[in-house]
Write a protein that holds these residues in place. Structure first.
Motif, mmCIF file in Angstrom:
data_model
loop_
_atom_site.group_PDB
_atom_site.id
_atom_site.type_symbol
_atom_site.label_atom_id
_atom_site.label_comp_id
_atom_site.label_asym_id
_atom_site.label_seq_id
_atom_site.Cartn_x
_atom_site.Cartn_y
_atom_site.Cartn_z
ATOM 1 N N ILE A 25 84.284 25.124 79.549
ATOM 2 C CA ILE A 25 85.810 24.357 79.568
ATOM 3 C C ILE A 25 85.445 23.421 78.120
ATOM 4 O O ILE A 25 86.172 23.303 77.298
ATOM 5 N N ASP A 26 84.352 22.701 78.270
ATOM 6 C CA ASP A 26 84.321 21.481 77.284
ATOM 7 C C ASP A 26 83.912 22.244 75.749
ATOM 8 O O ASP A 26 84.423 21.742 74.927
ATOM 9 N N PHE A 27 83.291 23.523 75.812
ATOM 10 C CA PHE A 27 83.169 24.185 74.496
ATOM 11 C C PHE A 27 84.544 24.754 73.963
ATOM 12 O O PHE A 27 84.753 24.567 72.787
ATOM 13 N N LEU A 28 85.615 25.113 75.047
ATOM 14 C CA LEU A 28 86.667 25.826 74.570
ATOM 15 C C LEU A 28 87.497 24.529 74.179
ATOM 16 O O LEU A 28 88.545 25.000 73.416
ATOM 17 N N LYS A 29 87.262 23.579 74.709
ATOM 18 C CA LYS A 29 88.222 22.675 74.145
ATOM 19 C C LYS A 29 87.807 21.863 73.169
ATOM 20 O O LYS A 29 88.731 21.020 72.373
ATOM 21 N N GLY A 30 86.855 22.036 72.696
ATOM 22 C CA GLY A 30 86.089 21.532 71.206
ATOM 23 C C GLY A 30 85.515 20.238 71.426
ATOM 24 O O GLY A 30 85.077 19.409 70.802
ATOM 25 N N ASN A 31 85.105 19.761 72.937
ATOM 26 C CA ASN A 31 84.305 18.644 73.074
ATOM 27 C C ASN A 31 82.942 18.785 73.134
ATOM 28 O O ASN A 31 82.186 17.725 73.494
ATOM 29 N N LEU A 32 82.521 20.116 73.135
ATOM 30 C CA LEU A 32 81.006 20.248 73.335
ATOM 31 C C LEU A 32 80.727 21.335 71.991
ATOM 32 O O LEU A 32 81.179 22.337 72.073
ATOM 33 N N ASN A 33 79.861 20.836 71.410
ATOM 34 C CA ASN A 33 79.264 21.947 70.239
ATOM 35 C C ASN A 33 77.879 22.807 70.724
ATOM 36 O O ASN A 33 77.008 22.136 71.167
ATOM 37 N N ILE A 34 78.078 23.885 70.961
ATOM 38 C CA ILE A 34 77.010 24.811 71.228
ATOM 39 C C ILE A 34 76.675 26.030 70.290
ATOM 40 O O ILE A 34 77.367 26.698 69.699
ATOM 41 N N GLU A 35 75.586 25.749 69.624
ATOM 42 C CA GLU A 35 75.278 26.481 68.735
ATOM 43 C C GLU A 35 75.021 27.844 69.032
ATOM 44 O O GLU A 35 74.480 28.137 69.854
#
Length: 514
Positions: free
Chosen positions: A163-173
């Protein structure tokens, strides 16, 4: 509010993209349609607990979920993640960016953690084909999916991370691996070697011929003679896998869930050794939702059947067609799936129930006729598909205690590769023929010409040794391989003589001398 997210379903070793439509409306009921199986239907309980344990709530609204295409059966728990993400977005608990650009797959635990899935590799291949931006999946499967380039592989550990990744709050390489580099690094990695085997030079020679021509082989001898030890080392002298073969093999093991966690591309040829109590379905594949069997898991490698006569006859007979066609088709009322099954069969057996028939020092205690009855457990049509029958005798104490080094697998493999290269050139124009073992009668006439002296030798051998008619073609195929190992264009008399020596069970008096 209507939201669309995307998952994937695997049939055989191919994936189909599944569109998951989630609609939230007034009311309080929950509907899940699109031919879900029980594992998919049970996802509500897992998702509800995962949402509550991660600070979200189960929406108090009417939720309708359609999994399209609606006429394809959806199975397994890997749809938990896309269903959960769709429910959160449709109930307006989160606002997601670019969720429709990713394939989402993963099983949820009750605390929101993600569990590994099956079939990550074929799903990633299909996602790239359909030009998705990326594939979000459990971290344990990320290396497997990262074999596919030009696709962002996002390995995550929990629903909250997604959820955080899709919201743009978490950057996962995105995970990226150099497939060719990793493949070449593991290509020469061998845990076992032919140098470990003391004596048995004639058996090593037979296995070298089998590897060079792709021939099936039967080892027959008393217990403790080294049949299993020799068979396990056969993959170490087979030619290294090509990148295409490695990818195909990895796909099969991915679909079956046999890759393990954090495993990328398979670089070693598989060696499968099922127990003789195996069922028909476990050997050839099948089930309500067809899965690959042992013959497909052995694709591009070796299938070893120890104690061959102890296998149920029906189990052995279902192998006959896949051995010829190098694939197995499993049909159901609504669909059919096809799995590759191009394997080398290596079988071993005792010569009789007590195990000591033809033993140099121990006496056989079996009653008259028992040896023949024991050998007859293996049907003629199956035996017809085995090119080399090799008698294994026990190793003497002198050979066991000798300290001289034996030839290692790398040296044998070099000769095998040279012979295979000759075959690749020879069969360049022949569709579906890659090695000598696959030759038909037409190819035998074309590529296995023998001199008049050779014909006389073969006729003499068939008369003197009372070889059966089925031995004729097999001897020609094996002699062609022996000639290739020698780098000879023509089949010489000594090539024929050696090939004749590898047809023990075709001697009609082999089990009658008791």
């Amino acid at each position: 509010m209507l939201i669309k997210v995307f998952g994937s379903s695997v049939y055989g070793i191919q994936a189909t993209t599944i569109t998951i439509e989630v609609n939230a409306d007034r009311g309080s009921k929950f509907f899940l349609v699109g031919l879900p199986d029980n594992a998919v239907k049970e996802s509500r309980q897992r998702i509800e607990a995962a949402l509550k344990n991660n600070g979200f709530r189960w929406p108090g609204r009417r939720i309708t979920i359609n999994m399209a295409p609606a006429d394809i059966r959806k199975e397994g728990s890997a749809y938990d993640l896309p269903l959960a993400v769709g429910i959160l977005a449709a109930s307006e608990q989160v606002e997601l960016k670019d969720a429709d650009q990713y394939i989402l797959m993963g099983e949820l635990s009750l605390d929101g953690g993600l569990m590994p899935i099956k079939g990550a590799l074929p799903i990633a291949i299909q996602a790239r084909k359909e030009e998705f931006k990326g594939f979000i999946l459990p971290k344990q499967n990320a290396r497997e999916a990262a074999i596919v380039n030009n696709l962002d592989i996002i390995g995550v550990e929990s629903l909250k991370d997604v959820i955080d990744f899709l919201k743009g709050n978490l950057n996962i390489e995105p995970l990226r691996i150099d497939t060719r580099k990793e493949f070449s690094q593991h290509l020469e990695k061998m845990d076992i070697d032919f140098a470990d085997v003391k004596g048995q030079e004639n058996i090593k020679r037979a296995l070298e011929i089998a590897a060079a021509g792709g021939h099936n082989v039967l080892l027959i001898g008393p217990p403790g003679a080294g049949k299993t030890m020799l068979a396990k080392r056969l993959p170490t002298i087979l030619p290294p896998m090509t990148l295409h073969e490695a990818l195909e093999t990895t796909k099969i093991h991915s679909v079956a869930g046999k890759l393990g966690t954090n495993v990328g591309l398979m670089a070693q040829r598989p060696f499968r050794a099922p127990h003789h109590s195996i069922s028909d379905v476990a050997l050839v594949g099948g089930g309500t939702f067809p899965q690959p069997g042992e013959i497909s898991l052995a694709h591009n490698g070796v299938l070893f059947l120890d104690e061959l006569p102890e296998f149920k006859r029906s189990v052995l007979e279902v192998m006959r067609q896949p051995m010829e066609e190098r694939r197995v088709t499993i049909s159901r009322a609504r669909f059919a799936v096809e799995f590759p099954a191009g394997f080398m069969l290596v079988a071993s057996m005792n010569p009789c129930p007590c195990g000591y028939y033809n033993h140099p020092t121990k006496d056989c205690v079996c009653a008259p006729g028992v040896v023949e009855k024991y050998l007859n457990k293996i049907s003629g049509p199956l035996l017809d598909r085995i090119d080399l029958h090799v008698e294994v005798t026990p190793v003497s104490f002198d050979e066991l205690s000798h300290t001289r080094p034996a030839e290692n697998s790398a040296d044998i493999r070099e000769r095998v590769i040279r012979a295979r290269n000759l075959q690749n050139q020879r069969y360049l124009a022949e569709e579906g023929i890659y090695c000598n073992a696959q030759m038909t009668s037409k190819h035998l006439r074309k590529y296995c010409e023998i001199s008049e002296e050779g014909k006389k030798l073969l006729k003499l051998a068939m008369d003197k040794l009372t070889l059966s008619a089925r031995a004729y073609d097999r001897i020609l195929k094996v002699s062609r391989t022996i000639a290739d190992l020698d780098g000879s264009e023509l089949i010489q008399n000594h090539h024929l003589a050696e090939a004749i020596n590898y047809r023990n069970l075709d001697r009609e008096n082999w089990a009658h001398s008791k």
